[in-house]
Write an enzyme that holds these catalytic residues in place. Structure first.
Site, PDB file in Angstrom:
ATOM      1  N   HIS A 119       0.845  -1.198   0.000  1.00  0.00           N
ATOM      2  CA  HIS A 119       0.000   0.000   0.000  1.00  0.00           C
ATOM      3  C   HIS A 119       0.873   1.238   0.000  1.00  0.00           C
ATOM      4  O   HIS A 119       2.092   1.147   0.116  1.00  0.00           O
ATOM      5  CB  HIS A 119      -0.997  -0.011   1.167  1.00  0.00           C
ATOM      6  N   HIS A 143       1.470   3.958   1.876  1.00  0.00           N
ATOM      7  CA  HIS A 143       2.024   4.763   2.975  1.00  0.00           C
ATOM      8  C   HIS A 143       3.545   4.905   2.858  1.00  0.00           C
ATOM      9  O   HIS A 143       4.241   3.990   2.434  1.00  0.00           O
ATOM     10  CB  HIS A 143       1.636   4.161   4.333  1.00  0.00           C
ATOM     11  N   ASP A 150       6.005   4.881   4.845  1.00  0.00           N
ATOM     12  CA  ASP A 150       6.929   3.938   5.482  1.00  0.00           C
ATOM     13  C   ASP A 150       6.938   2.581   4.772  1.00  0.00           C
ATOM     14  O   ASP A 150       7.609   1.647   5.224  1.00  0.00           O
ATOM     15  CB  ASP A 150       6.618   3.783   6.984  1.00  0.00           C
ATOM     16  N   HIS A 151       6.232   2.495   3.648  1.00  0.00           N
ATOM     17  CA  HIS A 151       6.246   1.266   2.835  1.00  0.00           C
ATOM     18  C   HIS A 151       6.830   1.506   1.440  1.00  0.00           C
ATOM     19  O   HIS A 151       7.253   0.556   0.788  1.00  0.00           O
ATOM     20  CB  HIS A 151       4.834   0.684   2.721  1.00  0.00           C
ATOM     21  N   HIS A 162      -7.355  -0.785   5.891  1.00  0.00           N
ATOM     22  CA  HIS A 162      -6.297   0.137   6.325  1.00  0.00           C
ATOM     23  C   HIS A 162      -6.193   1.273   5.305  1.00  0.00           C
ATOM     24  O   HIS A 162      -6.154   2.455   5.672  1.00  0.00           O
ATOM     25  CB  HIS A 162      -4.994  -0.635   6.450  1.00  0.00           C
ATOM     26  N   ASP A 172       0.090  -3.719   6.481  1.00  0.00           N
ATOM     27  CA  ASP A 172      -0.483  -3.164   7.711  1.00  0.00           C
ATOM     28  C   ASP A 172      -1.932  -3.607   7.923  1.00  0.00           C
ATOM     29  O   ASP A 172      -2.726  -2.877   8.520  1.00  0.00           O
ATOM     30  CB  ASP A 172      -0.446  -1.626   7.656  1.00  0.00           C
ATOM     31  N   HIS A 225       5.233  -4.513  10.834  1.00  0.00           N
ATOM     32  CA  HIS A 225       5.650  -3.791  12.049  1.00  0.00           C
ATOM     33  C   HIS A 225       5.844  -4.729  13.232  1.00  0.00           C
ATOM     34  O   HIS A 225       5.155  -5.739  13.356  1.00  0.00           O
ATOM     35  CB  HIS A 225       4.595  -2.739  12.451  1.00  0.00           C
TER      36      HIS A 225
END
Ligand SMILES: [Zn+2]
Length: 258
Positions: free
Chosen positions: A54, A56, A58-59, A114, A131, A169
């Site tokens: 996805h 985001h 941090d990905h 999410h 996530d 995570h």
């Protein structure tokens, strides 16, 4: 035989590296580049593709630098989304992703909740679920509805119990503190919490989990259980008879403020 190794990044992200004996590698959700490039160099691995779950930051935040450093021709697989412009090969659940060079076939699972475009990759019994599902918990519902997230988690519940869970995570310990509030008398949960507490004291990774384990300890998989339901009824003053999805919705609300 695939090897799957975590590359820690930021405070609590894991970027997963999937490699074969020919030293060819795939990277899942590289939110940061340096750790990935260092790891691949140390391990003498050749990057053959990037898998994105996805959009985001941090990905996907490391994708551009990885491509600039290791080669613009490296394919980037991901959901069709104008928020992930780096994706060169769109994937969806209508057909598996076949990466011939590595002899890998990945089943794509749509996991709305999410975000609206979140997907997972299931590769030889290993689930890379970004996530959506965490050990002992699930992702926050940023874009979808609780109903969509519930449906997504139900898809994962139905996978073979031996399926390994490679989430993005290290949230396990804090998830289990909440899980114990929701279902304090769950013996399997108590034992898992004690084990995870020991692991985290030693700074050890708690992943991968398995579907079998999550079915025993993850409250978001266990909204049908009477102890969780009675605690939710007490906390939210709910009527005595509700569909399971309504319990899920309230459980997620509770976790958001826990
Ligand atoms: Zn996310």
């Amino acid at each position: 035989m695939l090897s799957i190794q975590p590359i820690p990044a930021f405070n609590d992200n894991y970027i997963w590296c999937i490699s074969n004996q020919e030293k060819q590698a795939l990277i899942v959700d590289p939110g940061s580049a340096k750790e990935v490039i260092d790891y691949l160099t140390q391990q003498q691995l050749t990057l053959k593709g990037i898998l994105i779950t996805h959009h985001h930051a941090d990905h996907i935040g490391g994708v551009n630098e990885i491509l600039n450093t290791l080669g613009e021709e490296i394919p980037v697989y991901g959901p069709k989304s104008n928020r992930i412009p780096q994706v060169t090969h769109f994937v969806d659940d209508t057909s598996p992703l076949v990466i011939n060079e590595l002899g890998i076939e990945a089943q794509i699972i749509t996991l709305t909740g999410h975000t609206l475009e979140h997907i997972a990759y299931l590769i030889e019994g290993n689930l890379f679920c970004g996530d959506t599902l965490f050990s002992g918990g699930c992702g926050r519902i940023f874009e979808g509805t609780p109903e969509q997230m519930f449906e997504s988690l139900n898809k994962l519940k139905d996978l073979p119990p031996t399926t390994k869970i490679f989430c993005a995570h290290e949230y396990t310990l804090s998830n289990l503190k909440f899980a114990l509030a929701a279902e304090p008398n769950n013996r399997a949960l108590q034992a898992y919490h004690a084990k995870v507490e020991r692991q985290r004291k030693l700074n050890q990774i708690t992943l991968p989990s398995t579907i079998e384990n999550e079915l025993k300890i993850n409250p978001f998989f266990r909204c049908g259980q009477s102890e969780i339901q009675s605690n939710l009824r007490a906390a939210f003053e709910l009527p005595s008879s509700l569909p399971v999805v309504d319990y899920f919705t309230h459980l997620r609300k509770w976790k958001d403020v826990f």
